[in-house]
Scaffold this active site. Structure first.
Site, PDB file in Angstrom:
ATOM      1  N   HIS A 151       0.832  -1.209   0.000  1.00 30.68           N
ATOM      2  CA  HIS A 151       0.000   0.000   0.000  1.00 30.68           C
ATOM      3  C   HIS A 151       0.865   1.257   0.000  1.00 30.68           C
ATOM      4  O   HIS A 151       0.696   2.149  -0.844  1.00 30.68           O
ATOM      5  CB  HIS A 151      -0.910  -0.022   1.244  1.00 30.68           C
ATOM      6  CG  HIS A 151      -1.772   1.183   1.396  1.00 30.68           C
ATOM      7  ND1 HIS A 151      -3.096   1.203   1.037  1.00 30.68           N
ATOM      8  CD2 HIS A 151      -1.498   2.438   1.868  1.00 30.68           C
ATOM      9  CE1 HIS A 151      -3.603   2.406   1.275  1.00 30.68           C
ATOM     10  NE2 HIS A 151      -2.657   3.179   1.782  1.00 30.68           N
ATOM     11  N   GLU A 152       1.787   1.325   0.947  1.00 33.98           N
ATOM     12  CA  GLU A 152       2.615   2.533   1.050  1.00 33.98           C
ATOM     13  C   GLU A 152       3.544   2.679  -0.152  1.00 33.98           C
ATOM     14  O   GLU A 152       3.867   3.791  -0.569  1.00 33.98           O
ATOM     15  CB  GLU A 152       3.401   2.535   2.358  1.00 33.98           C
ATOM     16  CG  GLU A 152       2.535   2.583   3.606  1.00 33.98           C
ATOM     17  CD  GLU A 152       1.560   3.752   3.627  1.00 33.98           C
ATOM     18  OE1 GLU A 152       1.850   4.786   2.986  1.00 33.98           O
ATOM     19  OE2 GLU A 152       0.508   3.633   4.277  1.00 33.98           O
TER      20      GLU A 152
ATOM     21  N   HIS B 233       1.715   4.447  -2.837  1.00 38.44           N
ATOM     22  CA  HIS B 233       1.829   5.896  -2.655  1.00 38.44           C
ATOM     23  C   HIS B 233       3.186   6.393  -3.156  1.00 38.44           C
ATOM     24  O   HIS B 233       3.289   7.440  -3.799  1.00 38.44           O
ATOM     25  CB  HIS B 233       1.712   6.260  -1.171  1.00 38.44           C
ATOM     26  CG  HIS B 233       0.319   6.300  -0.631  1.00 38.44           C
ATOM     27  ND1 HIS B 233      -0.700   6.999  -1.239  1.00 38.44           N
ATOM     28  CD2 HIS B 233      -0.225   5.737   0.494  1.00 38.44           C
ATOM     29  CE1 HIS B 233      -1.807   6.875  -0.520  1.00 38.44           C
ATOM     30  NE2 HIS B 233      -1.546   6.117   0.532  1.00 38.44           N
TER      31      HIS B 233
ATOM     32  N   HIS C 182       3.300   6.829  -6.751  1.00 33.65           N
ATOM     33  CA  HIS C 182       2.566   8.027  -7.153  1.00 33.65           C
ATOM     34  C   HIS C 182       3.505   9.237  -7.146  1.00 33.65           C
ATOM     35  O   HIS C 182       3.403  10.134  -7.990  1.00 33.65           O
ATOM     36  CB  HIS C 182       1.398   8.238  -6.196  1.00 33.65           C
ATOM     37  CG  HIS C 182       0.265   9.039  -6.745  1.00 33.65           C
ATOM     38  ND1 HIS C 182      -0.845   9.362  -6.006  1.00 33.65           N
ATOM     39  CD2 HIS C 182       0.058   9.610  -7.960  1.00 33.65           C
ATOM     40  CE1 HIS C 182      -1.687  10.079  -6.736  1.00 33.65           C
ATOM     41  NE2 HIS C 182      -1.160  10.248  -7.926  1.00 33.65           N
TER      42      HIS C 182
END
Length: 682
Positions: A474-475, A478, A481
């Protein structure tokens, strides 16, 4: 010829370390205060230069100049807030309590400056005549709205009051986070008797031993309030009295009386937020916050949350019956309590799917899951990672990678800080030391992830739970991104998107963790080196939605309470009673508590990030479930054409376009919640 010594340590603003990083060995904790003083003054000089010029406003002399102002402040802030979250101490915390309100006051002085706003307003009024490209047009629009939402159109009395409110909120948010961090760092239950460890697998015992050693108790095992220890302890400990004791401490963070009690802080923050919203012309703080999101209104948020809540409660009731069956079968006569749920749920999972977390965890080595994250990024986006050892950072545990494009050119820097320590706040997050943009030359992104995995004893392998592995993916979503950002303007770089869109790249990336091709390659037993057996892999995939009711009730109750605090124009005086009354109204199951109770709900009260916005994870989940289907529909979860569109419109586009337009460009349409509800197993 004489030279004047700089008034502050310029290593904080002129980054001369390896790979373009700050030289972390060239400054001390005591250097931050003077650096902030100099940087705040320098930023105001930049602003004055924009205001005092005689030329009419243009994109270059006003909007671009504003975007590029405050470089020194950006740099010292980036390092300081990294330290405040990931490796704090009394010196850093004392300055945080001072600098958070000071930064708020500084920002208000800029965003409420009538001469500066007049120049931005002039550009905004003639924007249709400026021939702007879509990204520049969006930046102008966001900038103008940012000024208005910050009080630029208020009268002088309104501006003064709003600046006071913002300053106080910043101060309270900093204190809230420090209180939670202190409660977590200070509490530990030391166990000395082997009998007290009954039921705990070796990986839990090892983590507890490491936590005890960090606290100078090498003779003991320590249960701490770090999620990476408390959750497995609650899952496996046979000692019900110890489960209750540790659970109650975990649930009471921020509500223990004394200096670290957050009850009064929450009441004051909710009241100030409501007043802020009224000053700016909104009925409630939720209406103010949501006006700048995909959801737009509290009504739209509730239309998403309420149907999911009903389904989640129904599923949780079925799950609770299963747990009660096991309790009764053991000859016990107690109801399912919150400290029982994880323990008996693990038994039900073992019964239903013939595996438990203890069987799975040896196959989830931290090192291999990091490699899996990188491999997925290479397969989807063509980027590669090369670790660089021996580079000083904020802590010896931090690791550094250079990131390269498919053609070998440099993409950016990625840093990973994976292990729990007392100097780190709980949770997991991504941030940037430097964001990508091209406004005045090429600025490569410097992105970092912070986790709180249990650090194993020296020489041992760090093992993750399946939830821990998902958190890492998940991180890293990010992080991608930020790393893949390809925009001109800093204001729309990377994760500078609406709050209910920002979780799409991260939650979408989680899907690739359980892709068989990835688990078959990276789920390797840490002792034998054997690949996870196919039968176990099939069980893991089959159990993907196990405990869905519990997980969804935990999350959705937190989102609903967050909205309840902020959607009414009249905030409650007693936040703890309000939490209890709201949950009673929602018919919250007694055996489950909110994932984040109000006194330690740092997403919402340690700063402004997810206030009236915790729902965002589920809003983005509607998007991510549908987005992964775009790959599945092709029969290839690494389909090159779909991946190229995903990179172009989601991971690289930042906030350069409206998020709904970006999603439609990727998928052709907006999704319904159906795929998300199916994904959750509801």
């Amino acid at each position: 010829m004489s030279s004047t010594k700089p008034a502050y340590n310029t290593a904080l603003t002129e980054w001369n370390g390896p790979l373009g990083l700050p030289d972390f060995g060239a400054f001390a904790d005591g250097d931050f205060a003077a650096a902030f003083e100099a940087a705040l003054a320098s930023d105001l000089v930049d602003i004055d230069a924009i205001i005092n010029q005689h030329e009419v406003p243009t994109i270059d002399n006003t909007l671009k100049a504003l975007q590029l102002s405050g470089k020194d402040l950006d740099r010292v802030s980036a390092i300081f807030w990294l330290r405040a979250g990931a490796h704090t101490n009394e010196t850093i915390q004392a300055l945080e309590r001072v600098i958070a309100p000071r930064m708020s006051r500084h920002s208000s002085s800029i965003m409420m400056n009538p001469l500066l706003f007049a120049r931005i307003d002039s550009l905004y009024e003639q924007r249709d005549l400026l021939g702007l490209d879509p990204e520049s047009d969006r930046v102008l629009d966001k900038t103008w709205k940012g000024f208005v939402r910050s009080g630029a159109r208020l009268d002088e009395q309104g501006k003064a009051r709003l600046a006071d409110i913002n300053e106080k909120l910043a101060s309270l948010g900093a204190q809230f986070g420090q209180n939670v961090q202190k409660d977590e760092a200070d509490w530990a239950l030391f166990l000395n008797d082997e009998a007290e460890l009954a039921g705990l697998p070796d990986f839990v015992r090892d983590a507890m031993r490491g936590a005890a050693e960090e606290r100078s108790r090498p003779d003991a095992w320590a249960v701490t309030l770090s999620r990476s220890i408390i959750e497995p302890f609650l899952t496996f400990s046979d000692n019900r009295a110890l489960r209750e004791k540790t659970f109650r401490a975990w649930a009471a963070r921020g509500q223990n009386g004394g200096e670290t009690d957050n009850t009064g802080i929450v009441a004051e923050m909710v009241d100030l937020r409501a007043e802020k919203a009224r000053l700016l012309g909104y009925h409630s703080f939720a209406a103010y916050k949501l006006d700048d999101t995909m959801a737009k209104t509290p009504k739209a948020v509730m239309e998403l949350l309420e149907p999911v809540w009903d389904k989640a409660k129904a599923r949780a009731a079925e799950e609770e019956s299963d747990l009660q069956r096991l309790i009764t079968a053991e000859g016990r006569n107690h109801d399912v309590e919150p400290w029982d749920w994880r323990y008996y749920a693990e038994k039900v999972r073992n019964e239903r799917f013939a595996f438990d977390e203890a069987e799975l965890k040896p196959y989830l080595q931290l090192e291999k899951i990091i490699e899996a994250c990188f491999d997925v990024a290479t397969r989807l986006f063509g980027i590669t990672f090369e670790e660089r050892k021996g580079i000083p950072t904020w802590h010896p545990d931090v690791r550094v990678w250079e990131v390269f494009n498919a053609d070998g050119s440099k993409r950016g820097i990625f840093l990973g800080d994976y292990f729990n320590r007392q100097s780190k706040r709980s949770g997991a997050w991504m941030s940037a030391l430097q964001s990508q943009h091209k406004l005045d030359g090429k600025h490569t992104p410097i992105i970092y992830n912070v986790m709180n995995f249990a650090k194993p004893p020296k020489g041992e392998v760090a093992l993750l739970s399946l939830d821990g592995a998902r958190t890492l993916f998940h991180e890293f979503g990010h992080a991608l991104h930020g790393l893949l950002s390809d925009v001109t303007w800093p204001a729309v770089s990377g994760t500078s998107v609406s709050r209910d869109f920002v979780e799409l790249p991260s939650q979408l990336y989680e899907h690739w963790l359980t892709v068989p091709a990835i688990l078959e390659k990276y789920a390797i037993h840490y002792k034998t080196g054997e690949v996870m057996p196919k039968a176990l892999l099939e069980k893991v995939l089959a159990a993907n939605t196990f405990n869905a009711g519990f997980n969804t009730v935990e999350f959705t109750s937190s989102a609903l309470v967050d909205m309840a605090f902020h959607a009414d124009g009249t905030p409650p005086a007693d936040p703890i009673k309000f939490e209890a009354d709201t949950l009673k109204q929602l018919e919250m199951p007694d055996a489950i508590i909110m994932r984040h109770r109000t006194p330690h709900f740092t997403h919402v009260f340690s700063g402004d990030g997810y206030s009236a916005g915790y729902y965002s994870y589920m809003w983005s989940e509607v998007l991510d479930a549908d987005a992964f289907k775009a790959f599945e529909e092709t029969g290839d979860v690494f389909n090159g054409d779909v991946a190229a569109k995903l990179k172009k419109y989601i991971y690289s586009a930042g906030g350069s376009r409206d998020p709904e337009d970006l999603y439609k460009a990727f998928r052709g349409r907006m999704p319904t919640p159906d795929a998300m509800i199916e994904k959750r197993g509801l």
